[in-house]
Design an enzyme around this catalytic site. Structure first.
Site, PDB file in Angstrom:
ATOM      1  N   LYS A 116       9.660   5.032   1.848  1.00  7.19           N
ATOM      2  CA  LYS A 116       8.703   4.549   0.853  1.00  7.19           C
ATOM      3  C   LYS A 116       8.571   5.576  -0.270  1.00  7.19           C
ATOM      4  O   LYS A 116       8.544   6.784  -0.016  1.00  7.19           O
ATOM      5  CB  LYS A 116       7.359   4.303   1.541  1.00  7.19           C
ATOM      6  N   SER A 171       1.100  -2.342   0.807  1.00 10.39           N
ATOM      7  CA  SER A 171       1.741  -1.397  -0.107  1.00 10.39           C
ATOM      8  C   SER A 171       3.143  -1.004   0.346  1.00 10.39           C
ATOM      9  O   SER A 171       3.958  -0.570  -0.459  1.00 10.39           O
ATOM     10  CB  SER A 171       0.870  -0.157  -0.289  1.00 10.39           C
ATOM     11  N   SER A 199      -1.111  -1.592   5.718  1.00 10.42           N
ATOM     12  CA  SER A 199       0.136  -1.606   4.961  1.00 10.42           C
ATOM     13  C   SER A 199       1.397  -1.365   5.771  1.00 10.42           C
ATOM     14  O   SER A 199       2.492  -1.312   5.199  1.00 10.42           O
ATOM     15  CB  SER A 199       0.055  -0.607   3.801  1.00 10.42           C
TER      16      SER A 199
END
Length: 469
Positions: A82, A160, A184
């Site tokens: 990420k 997210s 998330s």
């Protein structure tokens, strides 16, 4: 062109072939890079690919393995991180325009750990701007635009860690690293039909990761199965002197092998009756079938009830106050106006209005909740419920008005730093995945892994994947 099935093999199978020298890390990395370059833009899955890093790491892994130095089950395995994790001298944008050119001259601890075990970084996963830290109304709140669900590109991937889930679901990498402050990892895993582990708070270092709400932020893997998540978690868990919030050495480290489950105690399972007020009809049907599997293979399963209280309110205050502190410079500079989402442009100013008294009261509520959950886990080892009450929503959904529902388990789980693992458990009539989550006592990540793996030993939902090619 390789058969699509290779992109959906579990880590254990990829590792077996690599260790036996039947699968080349260089070839595997190249075909994942090619696939990611071809299909990543379709899903807005990546912030960027890192082919130079990937091929250099793959060649090093291949040389080591050829010379008999095999580091373990992640050696030679391609993954995505990420884009809130620092990778030395590679832009780390946090998904947000004000940080589009931001770089760090060091690696996040999680990246260091994965380098150490020989995993291969093929790209940075797209994400919601600031991991949702300033709030957002729409899936488009990202530098890359809306992350599209590989099961239906008219639908969102959720949360997210939006790109991380898309990458795993579409077979663009063997696994991805995501983050969770409130939902998330669990929500994207459910919406995209993958397995995702939210570890106990403090077991995985956040050094080099963007801070949103430091008392609630966690990093964890999204992968093909609960067993894959366990192997990745074993590689990234551990005490880190650079992150003072990590647990002590003896409580942070994690080791795993499937044989451990044979020696483990029988699990006491609680099926939660008040995790959600209402389930979508397609979700409800899949969850009912999953409950039958759970009750069959965990004979001691009993009904369980979450404690009631203003816990979501307390969680919201803590996230708001801590995120206002984390992004104080952005807010005070006025550059928050550069964010994509209209809510994100203003919510920081609202968050700054919470007082120290509000924050301290929320912490007091959190302490009460932690004691209540400790008491609940005196009766149960694992709690089980639907990961989300709805399947993947459309890309146009207004998340503030049309996807606003109570989430007591998400609030409680994150306020208390509890481990959770979401696994696929079925599909709706529109062929959208449904997730089932297992939640454990803080520190007992093994219990949720064992429970989820037992479920997957008796189902094959985690072996399903969308047709991408």
């Amino acid at each position: 062109m390789p058969a699509e099935e290779i992109f959906y093999l579990p880590l254990s199978e990829l590792a077996k072939r690599i260790e036996a020298k039947k699968l080349s890390p260089v070839e595997l990395t190249q075909i994942y890079l090619d696939r990611s370059a071809k299909f990543g833009p379709r899903f807005n899955a990546y912030a960027r690919l890192t082919p130079e890093i990937a091929l250099e790491q793959a060649k090093a892994a291949e040389r080591e393995i050829q010379h008999g130095h095999y580091r373990g089950p992640l050696h030679g395995i391609p993954y995505a991180a990420k884009d809130l994790l620092a990778v030395k001298d590679i832009p780390t944008t946090w998904g947000a325009k004000p940080y589009a050119n931001q770089t760090f001259h060091y690696d996040a601890t999680v990246i260091e750990h994965l380098n150490r075990v020989g995993a291969i970084l093929i790209g940075k996963a797209a994400m919601i701007e600031l991991a949702g830290g300033m709030g957002y109304r729409f899936a488009s709140a990202s530098l890359q635009g809306s992350a599209k669900n590989p099961w239906d590109t008219k639908c969102w991937t959720c949360g997210s860690s939006s790109g991380s889930a898309a990458i795993v679901a579409a077979g663009l990498a063997a696994f991805a690293i995501g983050s969770e402050t409130w939902g998330s990892i669990i929500c994207p895993s459910a919406f995209c039909g993958v397995s995702g582990l939210r570890p106990t708070y403090g077991r995985v270092s956040r050094y080099g990761a963007m801070a949103l709400a430091p008392s609630m932020d966690k990093l964890g893997p999204l992968a093909r199965s609960a067993e894959d998540c366990a192997r990745i978690f074993a590689s990234i868990a551990g005490h880190d002197p650079k992150d003072r919030s990590t647990l002590p050495i003896d409580k942070a480290a994690f080791t795993y092998s499937p044989s451990m489950e044979l020696k483990a105690r029988p699990l006491r399972v609680g099926w939660l009756t008040n995790a959600w007020k209402q389930l979508d009809s397609g979700v409800a049907k899949a969850i009912l079938a999953a409950e039958k599997v759970v009750r069959k293979h965990f004979a001691s399963t009993k009904a369980a009830v979450l404690p009631e209280g203003p816990f979501e309110d307390a969680g919201n205050i803590i996230v708001a106050a801590e995120s206002a502190a984390s992004f104080r410079t952005l807010i005070r500079s006025g550059r928050v106006s550069e964010l994509t989402d209209p809510l994100g442009q203003i919510a920081g100013y609202v968050n700054e209005q919470y007082s120290a008294a509000d924050y301290l009261r929320a912490l007091s509520v959190r302490e009460i909740l932690q004691k209540q959950m400790e008491a609940l886990f005196d009766s149960f080892d694992v709690l089980v419920a639907a990961a989300q009450p709805v399947p993947a929503t459309s890309l146009e959904t207004n998340l503030e008005t049309d996807l606003a529902f109570p989430d007591p388990l998400g609030g409680i789980g994150n306020l208390c730093g509890l481990p959770a693992l979401s696994v696929p458990c079925g599909f709706t009539e529109k062929n959208l995945p449904v997730g089932l989550q297992f939640v454990g006592r803080a520190g007992d990540d093994f219990a949720v892994i064992k429970a989820a793996r037992t479920f997957q030993l008796h189902t094959d939902w985690h072996r399903k994947h969308p047709r991408v090619a």
